[in-house]
Design a protein around this motif. Structure first.
Motif, PDB file in Angstrom:
ATOM      1  N   LYS A  60       0.668  -1.270   0.032  1.00 19.14           N
ATOM      2  CA  LYS A  60       0.066   0.010  -0.203  1.00 19.14           C
ATOM      3  C   LYS A  60       0.829   1.313   0.103  1.00 19.14           C
ATOM      4  CE  LYS A  60      -4.422  -1.803   2.071  1.00 19.14           C
ATOM      5  NZ  LYS A  60      -5.253  -1.770   3.106  1.00 19.14           N
ATOM      6  N   GLU A  61       1.898   1.123   0.743  1.00 19.97           N
ATOM      7  CA  GLU A  61       2.845   2.189   0.790  1.00 19.97           C
ATOM      8  C   GLU A  61       3.498   2.546  -0.661  1.00 19.97           C
ATOM      9  OE1 GLU A  61       5.732   1.409   3.599  1.00 19.97           O
ATOM     10  OE2 GLU A  61       4.631   2.297   5.493  1.00 19.97           O
ATOM     11  N   ASN A  62       3.772   1.348  -1.253  1.00 25.17           N
ATOM     12  CA  ASN A  62       4.564   1.630  -2.664  1.00 25.17           C
ATOM     13  C   ASN A  62       3.531   2.320  -3.585  1.00 25.17           C
ATOM     14  OD1 ASN A  62       6.814   0.526  -1.894  1.00 25.17           O
ATOM     15  ND2 ASN A  62       6.264  -1.588  -2.410  1.00 25.17           N
ATOM     16  N   ILE A  63       2.128   1.641  -3.454  1.00 25.34           N
ATOM     17  CA  ILE A  63       1.001   2.266  -4.372  1.00 25.34           C
ATOM     18  C   ILE A  63       0.818   3.745  -3.904  1.00 25.34           C
ATOM     19  CG2 ILE A  63      -1.486   2.162  -4.885  1.00 25.34           C
ATOM     20  CD1 ILE A  63      -1.386  -0.980  -4.315  1.00 25.34           C
ATOM     21  N   PHE A  64       0.902   4.161  -2.659  1.00 27.39           N
ATOM     22  CA  PHE A  64       0.607   5.514  -2.477  1.00 27.39           C
ATOM     23  C   PHE A  64       1.686   6.230  -3.039  1.00 27.39           C
ATOM     24  CE2 PHE A  64       0.926   8.942   0.803  1.00 27.39           C
ATOM     25  CZ  PHE A  64      -0.356   9.369   0.464  1.00 27.39           C
ATOM     26  N   THR A  65       2.855   5.672  -2.775  1.00 29.26           N
ATOM     27  CA  THR A  65       4.322   6.647  -3.334  1.00 29.26           C
ATOM     28  C   THR A  65       4.055   6.655  -4.774  1.00 29.26           C
ATOM     29  OG1 THR A  65       5.537   5.684  -1.432  1.00 29.26           O
ATOM     30  CG2 THR A  65       6.632   6.471  -3.338  1.00 29.26           C
ATOM     31  N   GLN A  66       3.661   5.660  -5.387  1.00 24.16           N
ATOM     32  CA  GLN A  66       3.292   5.879  -7.020  1.00 24.16           C
ATOM     33  C   GLN A  66       2.422   6.839  -7.423  1.00 24.16           C
ATOM     34  OE1 GLN A  66       2.861   2.208  -8.292  1.00 24.16           O
ATOM     35  NE2 GLN A  66       4.589   1.175  -7.588  1.00 24.16           N
ATOM     36  N   GLU A  67       1.333   6.732  -6.369  1.00 24.67           N
ATOM     37  CA  GLU A  67       0.111   7.695  -6.832  1.00 24.67           C
ATOM     38  C   GLU A  67       0.669   9.228  -6.652  1.00 24.67           C
ATOM     39  OE1 GLU A  67      -2.752   7.480  -8.176  1.00 24.67           O
ATOM     40  OE2 GLU A  67      -2.237   5.179  -8.512  1.00 24.67           O
ATOM     41  N   ILE A  68       1.460   9.495  -5.714  1.00 24.50           N
ATOM     42  CA  ILE A  68       2.068  10.743  -5.078  1.00 24.50           C
ATOM     43  C   ILE A  68       3.047  11.202  -6.238  1.00 24.50           C
ATOM     44  CG2 ILE A  68       3.592  11.822  -3.504  1.00 24.50           C
ATOM     45  CD1 ILE A  68       2.520  10.316  -1.169  1.00 24.50           C
ATOM     46  N   THR A  69       3.680  10.524  -6.696  1.00 27.89           N
ATOM     47  CA  THR A  69       4.719  10.708  -7.600  1.00 27.89           C
ATOM     48  C   THR A  69       4.083  11.008  -9.127  1.00 27.89           C
ATOM     49  OG1 THR A  69       6.259   8.926  -7.028  1.00 27.89           O
ATOM     50  CG2 THR A  69       6.628   9.638  -9.139  1.00 27.89           C
ATOM     51  N   LYS A  70       2.945  10.421  -9.250  1.00 25.86           N
ATOM     52  CA  LYS A  70       2.098  10.742 -10.527  1.00 25.86           C
ATOM     53  C   LYS A  70       1.400  12.001 -10.263  1.00 25.86           C
ATOM     54  CE  LYS A  70       0.438   6.128 -12.085  1.00 25.86           C
ATOM     55  NZ  LYS A  70      -0.781   5.185 -12.055  1.00 25.86           N
ATOM     56  N   VAL A  71       0.845  12.468  -9.230  1.00 20.97           N
ATOM     57  CA  VAL A  71       0.492  13.531  -8.893  1.00 20.97           C
ATOM     58  C   VAL A  71       1.525  14.792  -8.990  1.00 20.97           C
ATOM     59  CG1 VAL A  71      -0.821  15.106  -7.309  1.00 20.97           C
ATOM     60  CG2 VAL A  71      -1.362  12.843  -7.454  1.00 20.97           C
ATOM     61  N   GLU A  72       2.618  14.303  -8.864  1.00 22.84           N
ATOM     62  CA  GLU A  72       3.788  15.483  -8.620  1.00 22.84           C
ATOM     63  C   GLU A  72       4.265  15.616 -10.138  1.00 22.84           C
ATOM     64  OE1 GLU A  72       6.712  13.954  -6.079  1.00 22.84           O
ATOM     65  OE2 GLU A  72       6.029  14.558  -4.027  1.00 22.84           O
ATOM     66  N   ASP A  73       4.160  14.602 -10.770  1.00 24.36           N
ATOM     67  CA  ASP A  73       4.498  14.798 -12.128  1.00 24.36           C
ATOM     68  C   ASP A  73       3.437  15.445 -12.878  1.00 24.36           C
ATOM     69  OD1 ASP A  73       6.647  13.244 -11.940  1.00 24.36           O
ATOM     70  OD2 ASP A  73       5.917  11.494 -12.639  1.00 24.36           O
ATOM     71  N   GLN A  74       2.184  15.315 -12.580  1.00 18.47           N
ATOM     72  CA  GLN A  74       1.159  16.240 -13.185  1.00 18.47           C
ATOM     73  C   GLN A  74       1.080  17.619 -13.054  1.00 18.47           C
ATOM     74  OE1 GLN A  74      -2.788  14.050 -11.910  1.00 18.47           O
ATOM     75  NE2 GLN A  74      -2.248  12.231 -13.237  1.00 18.47           N
ATOM     76  N   ILE A  75       1.629  17.900 -11.632  1.00 19.24           N
ATOM     77  CA  ILE A  75       1.811  19.140 -11.060  1.00 19.24           C
ATOM     78  C   ILE A  75       2.794  19.801 -11.835  1.00 19.24           C
ATOM     79  CG2 ILE A  75       2.165  20.677  -8.973  1.00 19.24           C
ATOM     80  CD1 ILE A  75       0.899  18.797  -7.574  1.00 19.24           C
ATOM     81  N   LEU A  76       4.039  19.310 -12.195  1.00 17.06           N
ATOM     82  CA  LEU A  76       5.203  19.588 -12.740  1.00 17.06           C
ATOM     83  C   LEU A  76       4.809  19.958 -14.443  1.00 17.06           C
ATOM     84  CD1 LEU A  76       7.870  17.632 -11.384  1.00 17.06           C
ATOM     85  CD2 LEU A  76       7.577  19.995 -10.904  1.00 17.06           C
ATOM     86  N   ASN A  77       3.937  19.013 -14.771  1.00 21.09           N
ATOM     87  CA  ASN A  77       3.464  19.219 -16.258  1.00 21.09           C
ATOM     88  C   ASN A  77       2.779  20.208 -16.303  1.00 21.09           C
ATOM     89  OD1 ASN A  77       5.051  17.043 -17.027  1.00 21.09           O
ATOM     90  ND2 ASN A  77       3.365  15.631 -16.932  1.00 21.09           N
ATOM     91  N   LEU A  78       1.665  20.627 -15.379  1.00 21.58           N
ATOM     92  CA  LEU A  78       0.659  21.486 -15.300  1.00 21.58           C
ATOM     93  C   LEU A  78       1.480  23.180 -15.141  1.00 21.58           C
ATOM     94  CD1 LEU A  78      -2.327  22.535 -15.428  1.00 21.58           C
ATOM     95  CD2 LEU A  78      -2.217  22.360 -12.999  1.00 21.58           C
ATOM     96  N   GLU A  79       2.444  23.006 -14.349  1.00 23.77           N
ATOM     97  CA  GLU A  79       3.297  24.122 -14.250  1.00 23.77           C
ATOM     98  C   GLU A  79       4.128  24.809 -15.545  1.00 23.77           C
ATOM     99  OE1 GLU A  79       5.842  23.373 -10.813  1.00 23.77           O
ATOM    100  OE2 GLU A  79       4.191  24.207  -9.205  1.00 23.77           O
ATOM    101  N   ALA A  80       4.621  23.752 -16.074  1.00 20.19           N
ATOM    102  CA  ALA A  80       5.320  23.906 -17.338  1.00 20.19           C
ATOM    103  C   ALA A  80       4.376  24.295 -18.373  1.00 20.19           C
ATOM    104  CB  ALA A  80       5.807  22.513 -17.670  1.00 20.19           C
ATOM    105  N   GLU A  81       3.023  23.849 -18.471  1.00 21.24           N
ATOM    106  CA  GLU A  81       2.147  24.419 -19.537  1.00 21.24           C
ATOM    107  C   GLU A  81       1.793  25.775 -19.001  1.00 21.24           C
ATOM    108  OE1 GLU A  81      -0.697  24.081 -22.808  1.00 21.24           O
ATOM    109  OE2 GLU A  81       1.184  22.911 -22.144  1.00 21.24           O
ATOM    110  N   VAL A  82       1.541  25.904 -18.047  1.00 22.93           N
ATOM    111  CA  VAL A  82       1.290  27.475 -17.605  1.00 22.93           C
ATOM    112  C   VAL A  82       2.284  28.227 -18.013  1.00 22.93           C
ATOM    113  CG1 VAL A  82       0.851  28.870 -15.717  1.00 22.93           C
ATOM    114  CG2 VAL A  82      -0.513  26.766 -15.791  1.00 22.93           C
ATOM    115  N   ASN A  83       3.684  27.851 -17.489  1.00 19.18           N
ATOM    116  CA  ASN A  83       4.680  28.994 -17.920  1.00 19.18           C
ATOM    117  C   ASN A  83       4.814  29.080 -19.363  1.00 19.18           C
ATOM    118  OD1 ASN A  83       5.359  29.176 -15.279  1.00 19.18           O
ATOM    119  ND2 ASN A  83       6.544  27.472 -15.103  1.00 19.18           N
TER     120      ASN A  83
END
Length: 324
Positions: free
Chosen positions: A21-44
């Motif tokens: 569950k911790e691994n799954i949770f970590t993966q989900e957090i990583t996905k969200v962080e990647d999405q945030i980074l992509n969104l920030e790049a798109e906004v910029n």
């Protein structure tokens, strides 16, 4: 002992599930962080694009046609001839432009009446040459841009007033007056000739701020799809009103006075307009004459209000009514 082993196995299984569950949770957090980074790049990227666009957006009319034609003339082997003239045209196929020629004859007549009678109403006739029942040449309105394209250049977030201020800068007041005079000219034209299909692709803005109309395939008695659903006398939206500084402005009062003057001068020379109509309507194959009625056409000019001096006050009230 069996109890201790069972307990140990349960604990191991429990820890394993927690680890999964911790691994799954970590993966989900990583996905969200990647999405945030992509969104920030798109906004910029969009901010950069908008800032670059903001620098360029005021340069809509960068080169006038007169300057372009002089440059082409210098490079042409025929440029030394005194009669040299470069004429911009559009070749149009698949459409019968004969009705467009007729519409342009009427527009030219309105234009001439406006000028000869000393009004400030503005129209821009253009040349139409028919080469067959299915093709022809249309004069290209140089130094102008469709309102739809102008809006896209400003990312569709700017009102017409904001665009005019940005594009015309120090010449804004003159462009604003030109807009009002041309708006009045075309409002009266589209009302009296029942010109339809007036969307932003068929309405242009000129280099000096004038409004210009093109494409007159639907007028008098024919409509797109044969459905006459356009109840408004002419196209007049909130952006036009805003560009005139609202109902209580001097420019709006000027607009109303121009419409009133237009009714007066057109009624003064109504016989000339009717003559063109009747000549073209006789055994005409044009769709605009399919349900044509001379009586109803004349009634749109309201000669009962604008041909007699004792009715002019009622005529002014009529103008206010159709505008507001």
């Amino acid at each position: 002992l069996d109890f201790q082993i069972s307990r140990f196995n349960i604990l191991c299984l429990f820890n394993e599930r927690i680890s999964v569950k911790e691994n799954i949770f970590t993966q989900e957090i990583t996905k969200v962080e990647d999405q945030i980074l992509n969104l920030e790049a798109e906004v910029n990227r969009k901010i950069k694009m908008f800032m670059d666009f903001k620098i360029k957006k005021g340069k809509i009319f960068t080169h006038k046609w007169s300057d372009k034609s002089k440059l082409i003339q210098k490079q042409s082997i025929f440029g030394h001839f005194p009669s040299y003239r470069l004429f911009p045209v559009i070749l149009k196929g698949g459409d019968d432009l004969r009705q467009e020629v007729f519409a342009m004859q009427l527009i030219k007549k309105f234009h001439d009446i406006y000028i000869e009678e000393g009004t400030r109403l503005f129209l821009k006739p253009y040349e139409v040459v028919v080469t067959s029942p299915f093709s022809g040449f249309l004069e290209f309105l140089s130094d102008s841009i469709p309102v739809s394209s102008l809006k896209k250049k400003f990312d569709c977030h700017y009102s017409l007033l904001e665009i005019y201020k940005e594009v015309f800068g120090s010449q804004f007041l003159k462009a604003q007056q030109n807009f009002v005079e041309s708006l009045a000219g075309y409002c009266l034209l589209t009302h009296l000739l029942q010109i339809k299909d007036r969307h932003n692709g068929n309405i242009m803005i000129g280099v000096e701020g004038h409004m210009l109309h093109i494409d007159f395939g639907f007028l008098i008695s024919n409509s797109p799809g044969n459905f006459n659903f356009e109840a408004a006398p002419f196209k007049f939206n909130i952006e036009y009103l805003e560009l005139m500084d609202g109902f209580d402005s001097d420019l709006f009062e000027y607009f109303e006075s121009l419409i009133f003057q237009g009714f007066l001068v057109l009624n003064k020379r109504l016989e000339e307009i009717i003559a063109i109509i009747l000549v073209m309507a006789y055994k005409s194959p044009f769709p605009c004459f399919a349900n044509f009625s001379e009586i109803k056409f004349v009634e749109r000019f309201r000669p009962d209000l604008f041909k007699y001096s004792d009715k002019l006050d009622v005529g002014r009230e009529y103008v206010i009514k159709i505008i507001r």
